[in-house]
Write a protein that holds these residues in place. Structure first.
Motif, PDB file in Angstrom:
ATOM      1  N   ALA A 101       6.243  -2.336   3.443  1.00 49.30           N
ATOM      2  CA  ALA A 101       5.597  -2.006   2.176  1.00 49.30           C
ATOM      3  C   ALA A 101       5.970  -2.980   1.074  1.00 49.30           C
ATOM      4  CB  ALA A 101       5.966  -0.586   1.755  1.00 49.30           C
ATOM      5  N   GLU A 102       6.958  -3.819   1.328  1.00 48.20           N
ATOM      6  CA  GLU A 102       7.437  -4.764   0.313  1.00 48.20           C
ATOM      7  C   GLU A 102       6.941  -6.187   0.561  1.00 48.20           C
ATOM      8  OE1 GLU A 102      11.664  -2.322  -0.049  1.00 48.20           O
ATOM      9  OE2 GLU A 102      11.361  -3.878   1.455  1.00 48.20           O
ATOM     10  N   ALA A 103       6.161  -6.367   1.616  1.00 56.41           N
ATOM     11  CA  ALA A 103       5.739  -7.716   1.981  1.00 56.41           C
ATOM     12  C   ALA A 103       4.973  -8.399   0.865  1.00 56.41           C
ATOM     13  CB  ALA A 103       4.896  -7.672   3.258  1.00 56.41           C
ATOM     14  N   ILE A 106      -1.745  -0.448   4.695  1.00 54.34           N
ATOM     15  CA  ILE A 106      -2.162  -1.509   3.774  1.00 54.34           C
ATOM     16  C   ILE A 106      -2.199  -0.979   2.338  1.00 54.34           C
ATOM     17  CG2 ILE A 106      -4.079  -3.023   3.137  1.00 54.34           C
ATOM     18  CD1 ILE A 106      -4.754  -3.112   6.188  1.00 54.34           C
ATOM     19  N   SER A 107      -2.721   0.223   2.164  1.00 52.55           N
ATOM     20  CA  SER A 107      -2.746   0.816   0.823  1.00 52.55           C
ATOM     21  C   SER A 107      -1.336   1.052   0.310  1.00 52.55           C
ATOM     22  CB  SER A 107      -3.531   2.134   0.852  1.00 52.55           C
ATOM     23  OG  SER A 107      -4.887   1.907   1.183  1.00 52.55           O
ATOM     24  N   ASP A 108      -0.439   1.487   1.192  1.00 52.19           N
ATOM     25  CA  ASP A 108       0.971   1.652   0.822  1.00 52.19           C
ATOM     26  C   ASP A 108       1.542   0.338   0.305  1.00 52.19           C
ATOM     27  OD1 ASP A 108       2.225   4.081   0.778  1.00 52.19           O
ATOM     28  OD2 ASP A 108       2.490   4.189   2.938  1.00 52.19           O
ATOM     29  N   ALA A 109       1.263  -0.736   1.029  1.00 49.95           N
ATOM     30  CA  ALA A 109       1.793  -2.048   0.641  1.00 49.95           C
ATOM     31  C   ALA A 109       1.217  -2.503  -0.693  1.00 49.95           C
ATOM     32  CB  ALA A 109       1.481  -3.080   1.726  1.00 49.95           C
ATOM     33  N   ARG A 110       0.049  -1.995  -1.044  1.00 47.68           N
ATOM     34  CA  ARG A 110      -0.579  -2.337  -2.330  1.00 47.68           C
ATOM     35  C   ARG A 110      -0.147  -1.393  -3.454  1.00 47.68           C
ATOM     36  NH1 ARG A 110      -6.791  -2.965  -0.085  1.00 47.68           N
ATOM     37  NH2 ARG A 110      -6.793  -5.227   0.263  1.00 47.68           N
TER      38      ARG A 110
END
Length: 413
Positions: free
Chosen positions: A236-238, A353-357
């Motif tokens: 999630a921090e990428a 993907i939404s988490d990462a955003r």
């Protein structure tokens, strides 16, 4: 609780919105009762002149939740990279940083992984740092219960631990590779006199900071990294790491980043670390920040054979997400859904993907879609529970997490 929230953010970077105010309220109330105080303002004022009491409050808002080899892909990758560095520069001792180290499972897992990969003990040292003294004391003892060993791949426990009643005692050969000490990532003098590290593990703690504190933390991590080193973060921090000065190391599921000016040959590392396709959850239970829900890595396309086109599309989308190319990954997921219809795994990946955003609302929607199609989708359940906990729905999160835990127990049986 706003004044306490501001103080904790200034002291340790914690964004109270990421954990919910209830945790802070409980911690404050516990300390006030211990001190026999009834007035919150009086207690707040006392914190400014009492570093010991401030540390007591910090200890209560940190509830470590981790286990051995939780991030297996990252450990496989760092061992492979270490072997390559050892071959290219045989005289170079390797320095590794685990921050925050919680109760020790991560740094000890790294040490075991390095030893298993054939790295001589004299060639590497791990500095493990945390802001919680209780966690450090636990880690230093090296005695662990069953909760620290999860999943089915537990062969390392037989090699590196000695059973002792209801606990397992870690071998001294592993313990001596790790040096534990107290440290605060946001202290002005944090590791100011230390030489830079070859590898920095800072997984799934940035998610507990707001964006300004995240930026500040990443600058600290860059300062601590050698020019040809690598930083390992949570999935999630990428997106936070894709900056002008950093780039993905392109190692599947390791979520490793390096300085752009560094020239590191990673081909052999990629061959050595190529694990099977797995999900890449933002590690929602962690380390030394706060309680989040545990995530378990399992095949993301469990019901599809690898040679089929649909699995290939999702695998490509996952690889793009690993590299921080979130827009491309999201587009590929959308195309997959349009071509093949509703898919629990595709919805789950869209949730990641939404988490990462940092789009929690969209992530919750996608995880719910995945669960609707596949009620036994454990990873979607765990991540949904984590986001519900973050948003203050503690009873709902607990209910979902119990359901996920029952599924895990059934699978492990």
């Amino acid at each position: 609780m706003s004044q306490f929230a501001v103080l904790l953010k200034q002291t340790m970077g914690l964004d109270v919105a990421s954990v919910g105010p209830a945790l802070i309220e409980r911690a404050v109330q516990t300390r006030m009762e211990a001190l026999g105080l009834l007035d919150q303002n009086a207690y707040f004022l006392s914190l400014h002149g009492d570093a010991v009491e401030l540390q007591e409050l910090i200890e209560l808002v940190i509830v470590p939740e981790t286990w051995f080899f939780r991030d297996r892909e990252a450990i496989i990758a760092v061992a492979a990279m270490a072997r390559e560095l050892m071959m290219n520069t045989p005289e170079r001792p390797l320095r590794i940083l685990s921050l925050p180290c919680s109760t020790g499972e991560e740094p000890y897992s790294i040490a075991m992984g390095m030893l298993e990969a054939g790295m001589p003990a004299a060639r590497f040292q791990i500095d493990a740092i945390d802001i919680c003294n209780r966690s450090l004391a636990f880690a230093t003892a090296g005695i662990y219960g069953r909760n620290s060993f999860r999943g089915k791949l537990l062969d390392y426990r037989d090699r590196f631990f000695t059973p002792q009643e209801a606990h397992y005692v870690l071998d001294d050969a592993v313990k001596k590779q790790v040096r534990f000490r107290y440290g605060n990532l946001f202290a002005a003098d944090f590791l100011a006199t230390e030489a830079p590290y070859d590898f920095v593990f800072c997984r799934n703690v940035l998610i507990y900071f707001d964006r300004p504190m995240q930026e500040k933390a990443v600058l600290v991590l860059e300062r601590l990294l050698k020019e040809d080193g690598a930083i390992f973060v949570g999935p999630a921090e990428a997106g936070l790491m894709l900056r002008n000065t950093l780039e993905s190391a392109a190692i599947p599921l390791a979520f490793a980043f390096r300085k752009k000016r560094a020239e590191v040959k990673l081909a052999s590392v990629q061959r050595a670390s190529s694990p099977p396709l797995r999900s890449a959850p933002p590690a929602v239970a962690h380390k030394t920040a706060v309680v989040r829900m545990p995530a378990v890595r399992k095949p993301i396309v469990a019901a599809v054979q690898p040679q089929q086109k649909t699995a290939g599309q999702l695998q490509h989308a996952l690889q793009l997400a690993d590299q921080g190319r979130l827009n491309e990954a999201a587009d590929l997921c959308a195309a997959h859904l349009k071509a093949h219809g509703p898919s629990a795994d595709a919805f789950y990946l869209q949730g990641l993907i939404s988490d990462a955003r940092d789009d929690s609302a969209a992530a919750i929607q996608q995880y719910r879609k995945a669960i609707y199609l596949q009620p036994s989708h454990q990873e979607a359940l765990e991540h949904l529970a984590a986001l519900m906990e973050m948003q203050g729905d503690h009873s709902g999160a607990e209910r979902i997490m119990r359901r996920a835990q029952r599924l895990k127990e059934q699978q492990d049986a």
